[in-house]
Enzyme design. Structure first.
Site, PDB file in Angstrom:
ATOM      1  N   ASP A  10     -96.021  79.404  46.977  1.00 42.51           N
ATOM      2  CA  ASP A  10     -94.983  78.695  47.004  1.00 42.51           C
ATOM      3  C   ASP A  10     -95.118  77.402  47.840  1.00 42.51           C
ATOM      4  O   ASP A  10     -96.135  77.514  49.012  1.00 42.51           O
ATOM      5  CB  ASP A  10     -93.665  79.508  47.540  1.00 42.51           C
ATOM      6  CG  ASP A  10     -92.378  79.060  48.496  1.00 42.51           C
ATOM      7  OD1 ASP A  10     -91.945  78.131  47.261  1.00 42.51           O
ATOM      8  OD2 ASP A  10     -91.838  78.891  49.350  1.00 42.51           O
ATOM      9  N   GLY A  45     -90.350  75.724  43.261  1.00 43.25           N
ATOM     10  CA  GLY A  45     -89.031  75.282  42.391  1.00 43.25           C
ATOM     11  C   GLY A  45     -89.069  73.926  42.613  1.00 43.25           C
ATOM     12  O   GLY A  45     -88.549  73.314  41.408  1.00 43.25           O
TER      13      GLY A  45
END
Length: 246
Positions: A10, A45
């Site tokens: 991430d 994201g």
């Protein structure tokens, strides 16, 4: 090389510090992992345009997972798979944001739109993700409760103060499984590192699921181990202690 062949990172709150920078320590150890033959990928994201400069700074030519798995890239600029969010759902999500007067944004395949810059032709756009942000947690929970009853949506977050919405079935975990299929790896050979709810499925599905020291509590509970925070070069610690340890 050890038993782990793929390291899925991430970005915000994980690889990046609170200034959205890659520390020299993290940069050094990511490069050492790559030199040792480990496939290091961004699993974020973020949309492709904002993830790309970070991937380029790392010098990676490996697959990328963007918008929580809504897009999978075989390498930068080479799209492998894209899963769209239904435009009618985006119209409803937008109406709910207006009703509660909260910050919102939406990713299309071309651009990012938000409360300050929205589009009238919602149905004509190809949507990837929608999100809400507010530090008024009762309002955020009210929104979550309402959209939780709708069909066809995958709900997560990238901070305690937001909600991120993708098409049902889209997650970093499902994207990681596809990347492994592409590369001929097993999920048991994957280390997934993250800090938020959009990382939980990948953390649970991987051979080693790692929560950052600054991760939300639910993420820590789902992980096999907890590393240092994003301010403490937690990614470098994972590479040193697990990925490159034979």
């Amino acid at each position: 090389m050890g038993k782990y062949r793929l390291l899925a990172l991430d970005l915000d709150g994980t690889l990046l510090n609170d200034h959205s920078e890659i520390s020299e320590t993290n940069l050094t150890w990511v490069r050492r992992a790559v030199e040792a033959g480990v496939t290091v990928i961004a699993s974020t994201g973020r949309g492709f345009p904002s993830a790309l400069p970070i991937v380029e700074q790392l010098g990676l030519e490996s697959p990328m997972i963007t918008v929580n798995g809504g897009e999978i890239w075989t390498k930068p600029h080479s799209l492998h798979q894209r899963t769209l969010l239904d435009s009618n759902q985006v119209m409803k999500l937008h109406a709910l944001a207006e009703k509660h007067d909260v910050w919102f944004w939406g990713y299309t395949t071309e651009d990012i739109y938000n409360k300050e810059k929205w589009v009238g032709d919602t149905l004509e756009r190809k949507w990837l993700k929608f999100g809400y942000y507010t530090e008024d947690l009762p309002v955020l929970n009210e929104i979550l409760q309402e959209i939780g009853e709708w069909e066809g949506l995958e709900l997560s977050n990238s901070s305690p103060f937001n909600i991120e919405i993708n098409a049902l079935g889209v997650s970093k975990a499902s994207a990681l499984m596809e990347v492994c299929r592409m590369l001929g790896y097993e999920m048991s050979e994957v280390v997934a590192v993250g800090d938020s709810l959009n990382d939980i499925a990948a953390i649970r599905a991987s051979g080693l699921g790692v929560a950052m020291g600054n991760a939300q509590e639910e993420v820590k509970l789902a992980a096999n181990i907890v590393t240092g925070s994003n301010q403490e070069h937690g990614v470098a610690q994972v590479i040193q202690n697990y990925v490159l340890r034979t």
